[in-house]
Design a protein around this motif. Structure first.
Motif, PDB file in Angstrom:
ATOM      1  N   UNK A 154       0.800  -1.225   0.000  1.00 52.11           N
ATOM      2  CA  UNK A 154       0.000   0.000   0.000  1.00 52.11           C
ATOM      3  C   UNK A 154       0.835   1.279   0.000  1.00 52.11           C
ATOM      4  N   UNK A 155       2.001   1.338   0.684  1.00 46.64           N
ATOM      5  CA  UNK A 155       2.819   2.552   0.592  1.00 46.64           C
ATOM      6  C   UNK A 155       3.259   2.861  -0.840  1.00 46.64           C
ATOM      7  N   UNK A 156       3.574   1.812  -1.626  1.00 46.47           N
ATOM      8  CA  UNK A 156       3.957   2.022  -3.023  1.00 46.47           C
ATOM      9  C   UNK A 156       2.771   2.535  -3.830  1.00 46.47           C
ATOM     10  N   UNK A 157       1.609   1.935  -3.627  1.00 45.41           N
ATOM     11  CA  UNK A 157       0.402   2.400  -4.315  1.00 45.41           C
ATOM     12  C   UNK A 157       0.152   3.870  -4.014  1.00 45.41           C
ATOM     13  N   UNK A 158       0.261   4.236  -2.738  1.00 45.91           N
ATOM     14  CA  UNK A 158      -0.013   5.613  -2.345  1.00 45.91           C
ATOM     15  C   UNK A 158       0.939   6.583  -3.023  1.00 45.91           C
ATOM     16  N   UNK A 159       2.221   6.226  -3.100  1.00 43.92           N
ATOM     17  CA  UNK A 159       3.202   7.095  -3.745  1.00 43.92           C
ATOM     18  C   UNK A 159       2.917   7.246  -5.237  1.00 43.92           C
ATOM     19  N   UNK A 160       2.548   6.158  -5.904  1.00 40.05           N
ATOM     20  CA  UNK A 160       2.227   6.225  -7.333  1.00 40.05           C
ATOM     21  C   UNK A 160       1.018   7.119  -7.571  1.00 40.05           C
ATOM     22  N   UNK A 399       8.547  -1.670   3.915  1.00 38.56           N
ATOM     23  CA  UNK A 399       8.484  -0.388   3.201  1.00 38.56           C
ATOM     24  C   UNK A 399       7.353   0.457   3.773  1.00 38.56           C
ATOM     25  N   UNK A 400       7.657   1.719   4.072  1.00 39.53           N
ATOM     26  CA  UNK A 400       6.641   2.659   4.554  1.00 39.53           C
ATOM     27  C   UNK A 400       6.542   3.824   3.579  1.00 39.53           C
ATOM     28  N   UNK A 401       5.436   4.542   3.674  1.00 39.01           N
ATOM     29  CA  UNK A 401       5.244   5.675   2.756  1.00 39.01           C
ATOM     30  C   UNK A 401       6.349   6.706   2.900  1.00 39.01           C
ATOM     31  N   UNK A 402       6.869   6.869   4.100  1.00 38.49           N
ATOM     32  CA  UNK A 402       7.931   7.854   4.328  1.00 38.49           C
ATOM     33  C   UNK A 402       9.201   7.529   3.554  1.00 38.49           C
TER      34      UNK A 402
END
Length: 500
Positions: A154-160, A399-402
């Protein structure tokens, strides 16, 4: 404890009971999906204001409450069979549904003690949606079930999504929808960044903003339920998730945003069983007039498909394994076509250890569709290396969004790319530099691995072990592809070029 956390803990506690009966986490989530849908349909039908019937009367929740023992198991099975034949969302959620809870006592406990005691409609879309997402994430951790392949971090999805910035006027598609993570994140971003929506925009955001394609029945079911729980689409309307093979034909429709993490498997194949019971696998080439090349490589076909379904000026962000960046033959042809006819502007090199599928080395490619021209649309490809000297694992260091903040800041969403600035991890390469590389190879690195020069910089032993496993798994996958190609060439009596 938040309400969403309380709900997911309650759902998870009963999963441990069913696991003793051989019901996997993902199968348990499917069973919950059926029952949650029926309970919420019952709540809508019995609410005092604007009651609405979602399911046929003979498939009501009350019938499950009234039945016991073998009668309950028989009633439930017949209800699932009837619901699977319904059109729209019902047909997708209950497609090929089967009751995996064979013990009537446990089914009764699940219906009465777990599901019926909660008012799921009153909990709000954020709470029940977050609870369901958490349950899907737990299901993805069940390695034996293989469910992780449908769950993008989900952190990767959010960044994209933060980079593409979808708005309420967009139409967003994921042609390999999995459990619907990209569609949920895009919808949430558009809703949060809309100051004031007109009634038409509000309806569009609910009913026409998101669309997904998923090949696997069970996964499509989870995606459809995930959207409904988050207030996307209508239980009585057409499903926003289609169950089909997205690669077979041009759908005709075009979308302004494509967000996707297509399957990592290389080959599109059909398994056939002969009269003697032996299985044979036939690699299937996808022939489409709108494709640049004909190939059986599923990853390359998804890239061609995504490029095809973009609207003019549409933007795409797609997760691709390393081999798509450097393969010769069909891969080289597709890359050169993409670089010329689209603005391929950004590549994010992802670290290892962030996907549930082992041995995955992947990237995110960002590109925009442009009109026909007598020049190449790609001027510069900006590459961000988040892989070198980065070490992640699913549990110890997830992996985190940060971890993606610097990349998103470097991407500068919504601003001209002429304002981008190079940094240690962010470099620009011109079109001429790229096409001059062997096979227009996009697998570009420049950073040195610190652990190779300084033993003090070595990561923790468990991280090294996981990276070794990932490297070996990736290598074995490549050797398997070579072995299959050699077997096919031997069987035909002629040598064949290898795609590795």
């Amino acid at each position: 404890m938040t309400e969403a956390r309380r709900l997911v803990d309650k759902l998870w506690s009963y999963c441990n009971v069913l696991r003793d009966d051989g019901v996997s986490t993902i199968e348990y989530t499917e069973q919950l999906t059926y029952l949650l849908f029926l309970k919420m349909a019952h709540e809508r039908e019995t609410r005092p204001l604007k009651p609405e019937r979602i399911v046929p009367a003979h498939c009501s929740w009350q019938r499950l409450l009234d039945a016991d023992g073998d009668e309950l198991e028989l009633t439930y099975r017949h209800m699932l069979e009837d619901l699977a034949r319904q059109p729209g969302v019902l047909g997708v959620v209950f497609r090929k549904a089967q009751n995996r809870i064979q013990d009537p006592a446990k089914l009764k406990r699940l219906v009465v003690d777990l599901i019926d005691k909660e008012n799921w409609s009153a909990s709000g879309t954020d709470i029940k949606g977050d609870a369901y997402e958490s349950l899907l994430a737990k299901g993805a951790e069940d390695i034996k079930s293989g469910a992780g392949q449908y769950f993008t971090p989900r952190p990767l999805i959010q960044a994209m999504v933060d980079c593409l910035q979808p708005s309420v006027t967009d139409t967003v598609i994921d042609p390999a929808a999995g459990t619907g993570g990209f569609l949920l994140a895009a919808h949430e971003y558009a809703a949060q960044h809309a100051q004031d929506m007109t009634p038409e925009e509000r309806d569009h955001l609910r009913d026409a903003f998101a669309h997904g394609i998923e090949l696997v029945d069970g996964t499509a079911r989870l995606a459809a339920m995930n959207l409904i729980l988050h207030g996307i689409g209508k239980p009585t309307g057409q499903s926003l998730i289609e169950v089909k093979d997205a690669l077979l034909a041009d759908p005709g429709q075009r979308y302004s945003v494509v967000l996707s993490n297509p399957p990592f498997g290389r080959k599109s194949s059909i398994t056939m069983v002969g009269a003697d019971g032996r299985e044979a696998r036939e690699d299937r080439e996808i022939e489409r007039a709108d494709f640049v090349v004909t190939t059986a490589n599923k990853q390359l076909n998804f890239l061609q498909h995504i490029a095809t379904i973009l609207k003019m000026s549409g933007r795409a962000a797609v997760v691709l394994p390393d081999n798509v960046l450097f393969e010769g033959g069909a891969g080289e042809t597709i890359r050169k076509k993409l670089l010329r006819d689209y603005d391929v502007h950004t590549l994010l090199r992802l670290p290892t250890g962030i996907f549930y599928a082992q041995g995955v080395k992947a990237n995110v490619l960002f590109f925009d569709k442009k009109p026909a021209a007598d020049h190449a649309w790609t001027e510069k490809l900006w590459v961000y290396d988040l892989r070198t000297n980065q070490h992640f694992t699913l549990k110890q260091n997830p992996l985190r969004r940060s971890h993606l903040d610097e990349f998103v800041e470097s991407f500068q969403p919504g601003r001209p790319r002429t304002e981008r600035v190079e940094s240690e991890r962010f470099r620009a390469f011109t079109y001429d530099e790229i096409v001059a590389r062997d096979k227009a190879n996009l697998d570009i690195t420049w950073l040195k691995d610190a652990s190779l020069e300084d033993l003090d910089d070595l990561p923790a032993p468990e991280v090294i072990a996981r990276e070794i496993v990932d490297d070996l798994t990736a290598a074995l996958a490549e050797f398997e592809a070579v072995a299959l190609a050699l077997e096919e060439a031997g069987g035909s009596g002629a040598a064949a070029p290898l795609e590795v």
